[in-house]
Design a protein around this motif. Structure first.
Motif, PDB file in Angstrom:
ATOM      1  N   SER A   1       0.809  -1.217   0.000  1.00  0.00           N
ATOM      2  CA  SER A   1       0.000   0.000   0.000  1.00  0.00           C
ATOM      3  C   SER A   1       0.843   1.269   0.000  1.00  0.00           C
ATOM      4  O   SER A   1       0.428   2.306  -0.535  1.00  0.00           O
ATOM      5  CB  SER A   1      -0.928   0.000   1.229  1.00  0.00           C
ATOM      6  OG  SER A   1      -1.830  -1.079   1.187  1.00  0.00           O
ATOM      7  N   LEU A   2       2.032   1.193   0.595  1.00  0.00           N
ATOM      8  CA  LEU A   2       2.908   2.370   0.670  1.00  0.00           C
ATOM      9  C   LEU A   2       3.802   2.514  -0.551  1.00  0.00           C
ATOM     10  O   LEU A   2       4.356   3.593  -0.790  1.00  0.00           O
ATOM     11  CB  LEU A   2       3.770   2.284   1.926  1.00  0.00           C
ATOM     12  CG  LEU A   2       3.020   2.271   3.262  1.00  0.00           C
ATOM     13  CD1 LEU A   2       3.997   2.053   4.410  1.00  0.00           C
ATOM     14  CD2 LEU A   2       2.221   3.558   3.464  1.00  0.00           C
ATOM     15  N   GLY A   3       3.940   1.433  -1.335  1.00  0.00           N
ATOM     16  CA  GLY A   3       4.864   1.467  -2.473  1.00  0.00           C
ATOM     17  C   GLY A   3       4.572   2.553  -3.485  1.00  0.00           C
ATOM     18  O   GLY A   3       5.462   3.378  -3.798  1.00  0.00           O
ATOM     19  N   PRO A   4       3.365   2.604  -4.039  1.00  0.00           N
ATOM     20  CA  PRO A   4       3.077   3.629  -5.057  1.00  0.00           C
ATOM     21  C   PRO A   4       3.150   5.052  -4.523  1.00  0.00           C
ATOM     22  O   PRO A   4       3.476   5.981  -5.274  1.00  0.00           O
ATOM     23  CB  PRO A   4       1.644   3.282  -5.495  1.00  0.00           C
ATOM     24  CG  PRO A   4       1.477   1.839  -5.156  1.00  0.00           C
ATOM     25  CD  PRO A   4       2.258   1.635  -3.901  1.00  0.00           C
ATOM     26  N   ILE A   5       2.863   5.258  -3.228  1.00  0.00           N
ATOM     27  CA  ILE A   5       2.893   6.607  -2.666  1.00  0.00           C
ATOM     28  C   ILE A   5       4.290   7.197  -2.768  1.00  0.00           C
ATOM     29  O   ILE A   5       4.482   8.347  -3.187  1.00  0.00           O
ATOM     30  CB  ILE A   5       2.417   6.603  -1.195  1.00  0.00           C
ATOM     31  CG1 ILE A   5       0.942   6.184  -1.126  1.00  0.00           C
ATOM     32  CG2 ILE A   5       2.620   7.977  -0.558  1.00  0.00           C
ATOM     33  CD1 ILE A   5       0.424   5.994   0.297  1.00  0.00           C
ATOM     34  N   GLN A   6       5.304   6.400  -2.415  1.00  0.00           N
ATOM     35  CA  GLN A   6       6.674   6.924  -2.369  1.00  0.00           C
ATOM     36  C   GLN A   6       7.457   6.720  -3.661  1.00  0.00           C
ATOM     37  O   GLN A   6       8.581   7.221  -3.784  1.00  0.00           O
ATOM     38  CB  GLN A   6       7.421   6.292  -1.197  1.00  0.00           C
ATOM     39  CG  GLN A   6       7.477   4.779  -1.231  1.00  0.00           C
ATOM     40  CD  GLN A   6       8.000   4.184   0.054  1.00  0.00           C
ATOM     41  OE1 GLN A   6       8.983   4.682   0.622  1.00  0.00           O
ATOM     42  NE2 GLN A   6       7.363   3.126   0.534  1.00  0.00           N
ATOM     43  N   ASP A   7       6.883   5.999  -4.617  1.00  0.00           N
ATOM     44  CA  ASP A   7       7.578   5.798  -5.895  1.00  0.00           C
ATOM     45  C   ASP A   7       7.633   7.123  -6.651  1.00  0.00           C
ATOM     46  O   ASP A   7       6.598   7.736  -6.917  1.00  0.00           O
ATOM     47  CB  ASP A   7       6.838   4.754  -6.723  1.00  0.00           C
ATOM     48  CG  ASP A   7       7.629   4.333  -7.965  1.00  0.00           C
ATOM     49  OD1 ASP A   7       8.124   5.232  -8.692  1.00  0.00           O
ATOM     50  OD2 ASP A   7       7.729   3.122  -8.221  1.00  0.00           O
TER      51      ASP A   7
ATOM     52  N   ASP B   1       7.325  10.498   5.048  1.00  0.00           N
ATOM     53  CA  ASP B   1       7.292  11.470   6.143  1.00  0.00           C
ATOM     54  C   ASP B   1       6.430  12.674   5.767  1.00  0.00           C
ATOM     55  O   ASP B   1       5.643  13.170   6.593  1.00  0.00           O
ATOM     56  CB  ASP B   1       8.709  11.930   6.494  1.00  0.00           C
ATOM     57  CG  ASP B   1       9.521  10.835   7.185  1.00  0.00           C
ATOM     58  OD1 ASP B   1       8.901   9.952   7.819  1.00  0.00           O
ATOM     59  OD2 ASP B   1      10.764  10.859   7.078  1.00  0.00           O
ATOM     60  N   THR B   2       6.575  13.148   4.547  1.00  0.00           N
ATOM     61  CA  THR B   2       5.748  14.272   4.091  1.00  0.00           C
ATOM     62  C   THR B   2       4.291  13.854   3.979  1.00  0.00           C
ATOM     63  O   THR B   2       3.376  14.619   4.324  1.00  0.00           O
ATOM     64  CB  THR B   2       6.246  14.790   2.731  1.00  0.00           C
ATOM     65  OG1 THR B   2       7.618  15.166   2.845  1.00  0.00           O
ATOM     66  CG2 THR B   2       5.433  15.988   2.266  1.00  0.00           C
ATOM     67  N   MET B   3       4.068  12.637   3.521  1.00  0.00           N
ATOM     68  CA  MET B   3       2.701  12.130   3.397  1.00  0.00           C
ATOM     69  C   MET B   3       1.982  12.166   4.734  1.00  0.00           C
ATOM     70  O   MET B   3       0.853  12.663   4.836  1.00  0.00           O
ATOM     71  CB  MET B   3       2.720  10.701   2.848  1.00  0.00           C
ATOM     72  CG  MET B   3       1.339  10.061   2.681  1.00  0.00           C
ATOM     73  SD  MET B   3       0.724   9.215   4.183  1.00  0.00           S
ATOM     74  CE  MET B   3       1.860   7.836   4.310  1.00  0.00           C
ATOM     75  N   ILE B   4       2.654  11.676   5.788  1.00  0.00           N
ATOM     76  CA  ILE B   4       1.972  11.605   7.076  1.00  0.00           C
ATOM     77  C   ILE B   4       1.774  13.000   7.660  1.00  0.00           C
ATOM     78  O   ILE B   4       0.779  13.266   8.361  1.00  0.00           O
ATOM     79  CB  ILE B   4       2.716  10.657   8.055  1.00  0.00           C
ATOM     80  CG1 ILE B   4       1.725  10.122   9.102  1.00  0.00           C
ATOM     81  CG2 ILE B   4       3.902  11.331   8.697  1.00  0.00           C
ATOM     82  CD1 ILE B   4       0.613   9.291   8.533  1.00  0.00           C
TER      83      ILE B   4
ATOM     84  N   ILE C   1      -2.085   8.495  14.238  1.00  0.00           N
ATOM     85  CA  ILE C   1      -1.936   8.851  12.824  1.00  0.00           C
ATOM     86  C   ILE C   1      -0.466   8.684  12.473  1.00  0.00           C
ATOM     87  O   ILE C   1       0.378   9.512  12.818  1.00  0.00           O
ATOM     88  CB  ILE C   1      -2.393  10.296  12.530  1.00  0.00           C
ATOM     89  CG1 ILE C   1      -3.847  10.512  13.002  1.00  0.00           C
ATOM     90  CG2 ILE C   1      -2.278  10.600  11.037  1.00  0.00           C
ATOM     91  CD1 ILE C   1      -4.350  11.929  12.807  1.00  0.00           C
ATOM     92  N   SER C   2      -0.146   7.586  11.818  1.00  0.00           N
ATOM     93  CA  SER C   2       1.245   7.257  11.509  1.00  0.00           C
ATOM     94  C   SER C   2       1.324   6.588  10.144  1.00  0.00           C
ATOM     95  O   SER C   2       0.298   6.229   9.555  1.00  0.00           O
ATOM     96  CB  SER C   2       1.823   6.321  12.577  1.00  0.00           C
ATOM     97  OG  SER C   2       1.137   5.066  12.541  1.00  0.00           O
ATOM     98  N   ILE C   3       2.548   6.424   9.676  1.00  0.00           N
ATOM     99  CA  ILE C   3       2.748   5.697   8.419  1.00  0.00           C
ATOM    100  C   ILE C   3       2.161   4.293   8.545  1.00  0.00           C
ATOM    101  O   ILE C   3       1.506   3.789   7.626  1.00  0.00           O
ATOM    102  CB  ILE C   3       4.250   5.646   8.064  1.00  0.00           C
ATOM    103  CG1 ILE C   3       4.772   7.049   7.759  1.00  0.00           C
ATOM    104  CG2 ILE C   3       4.483   4.721   6.871  1.00  0.00           C
ATOM    105  CD1 ILE C   3       6.282   7.126   7.607  1.00  0.00           C
ATOM    106  N   ASP C   4       2.350   3.681   9.698  1.00  0.00           N
ATOM    107  CA  ASP C   4       1.871   2.322   9.915  1.00  0.00           C
ATOM    108  C   ASP C   4       0.346   2.242   9.858  1.00  0.00           C
ATOM    109  O   ASP C   4      -0.225   1.332   9.222  1.00  0.00           O
ATOM    110  CB  ASP C   4       2.375   1.823  11.269  1.00  0.00           C
ATOM    111  CG  ASP C   4       1.930   0.394  11.562  1.00  0.00           C
ATOM    112  OD1 ASP C   4       2.274  -0.509  10.776  1.00  0.00           O
ATOM    113  OD2 ASP C   4       1.235   0.188  12.569  1.00  0.00           O
TER     114      ASP C   4
END
Length: 352
Positions: A146-152, A161-164, A185-188
């Motif tokens: 789920s986090l892969g496309p966000i940071q690609d 970090d900016t996303m959260i 509210i965290s990356i996790d």
């Protein structure tokens, strides 16, 4: 006298012709499908066909991330929120549209600043049943995926970090994180919410499933013949199990130049190998293959019928099949029968 006999004979012939034509018009579809394919002499009984498959069952839930309504609701909001990308350009929904089988129907997806990506978008249908994720298996959990496309940088292009920070700045999200994760509210927790929502996007009530449950008439003779071919022509070797995937990686013979699994493993033997996709919902997710090179299901069947495109590292499982036109049509009919209908979602208003 002869005239009367001839008239009677002509009348009888016309009556027979009328009966035949009427029967065809009334039962034509059943004749063209069921009778034509019954003529092939299907060798397996319904029970024998069923013996090669098993019910899908409930989607697995991680011990540290059980499914709750609150997580699903939050995960859907995050899934459709473009603020999880740089400059608010894209959301997960951009490439995984419900109207397009939770894919995008493009040969290659388009990412940040209109960047054309190098692989076809996999559907998220039934991904909760997978053990590895992405075409090359680089993620081991749906949470990690789920986090892969966000940071690609070529996709949503936003560091985590900016996303959260962006999510925390949205006051309207706080009640939803309170309900789902006790306010954390965290990356996790973002990953867990997104993964939980995806675990609800399932197809588990197809004509095939009803047949598996004992409803003989759920599949017609053409579809059952296709099911038999799916077994006897070894499609089931890779597309096995209740989700129609062996969860393994194979080189199917696509000449794309993409290293696939080898890019992750560093092993030359893995060149051109990609994870076997599940087939539920397959009719909605054209084009096909990791490079989108096959436009229709008929193209896919023809690809396997010729034994791939001659890629040097092609799996030994891929071989010419020499199928007839009727056999190809039957296989496509079976693929339609296992496709079902993707679940609908209502796009929510985003928190502010």
């Amino acid at each position: 006298m002869n005239f009367k006999k001839n008239t009677l004979m002509i009348g009888a012939i016309l009556a027979i012709v009328s009966l035949v034509v009427g029967s065809f018009l009334l039962y034509g579809n059943n004749f063209s499908n069921e009778q034509a394919f019954a003529d092939y002499g299907r060798s397996m009984s319904d029970e024998e066909l069923r013996s090669f498959f098993e019910p899908l069952g409930p989607v697995p839930e991680p011990e540290d991330n059980p499914i709750t309504e609150e997580k699903v609701e939050l995960g859907l909001m995050l899934f459709v929120d473009p603020r999880l990308s740089k400059e608010d350009q894209l959301s997960c929904l951009t490439c995984h549209s419900p109207q397009l089988g939770y894919a995008d129907n493009l040969t290659f997806s388009v990412g940040f600043d209109h960047t054309v990506l190098t692989r076809n978008t996999p559907s998220i249908i039934n991904t909760g049943y997978y053990e590895t994720f992405f075409w090359d298996g680089r993620a081991d959990s749906l949470e990690e995926q789920s986090l892969g496309p966000i940071q690609d940088p070529n996709e949503m292009n936003l560091d985590l970090d900016t996303m959260i920070e962006k999510v925390r700045a949205v006051e309207g999200y706080r009640p939803y994180f309170d309900a789902a994760f006790g306010g954390e509210i965290s990356i996790d927790t973002v990953a867990k919410a997104l993964a939980t929502f995806q675990r609800t996007i399932n197809i588990d009530n197809t004509a095939f499933d009803r047949f598996l449950d004992g409803e003989d008439q759920a599949l017609d003779e053409q579809e059952k013949f296709g099911m038999e071919l799916f077994i006897t022509q070894d499609c089931i070797e890779c597309h096995s199990g209740p989700n129609f995937t062996d969860q393994e990686f194979h080189n199917a013979g696509v000449n794309s130049g993409d290293p696939g699994l080898a890019e992750i493993s560093g092993d030359e033997e893995d060149l051109g190998k990609f994870r076997t996709p599940g087939l539920r919902g397959i009719i909605y997710t054209a084009p096909y293959m990791h490079d989108g090179s096959e436009v229709t299901l008929h193209d896919v069947v023809n690809f396997y019928d010729r034994g791939g495109n001659g890629e040097p590292n092609t799996s030994e499982l891929i071989r010419p099949l020499h199928l007839s036109i009727q056999e190809k049509e039957a296989l496509v009919a079976f693929l339609r029968a296992i496709s079902g209908t993707p679940p609908e979602i209502e796009i929510p208003s985003l928190p502010q």
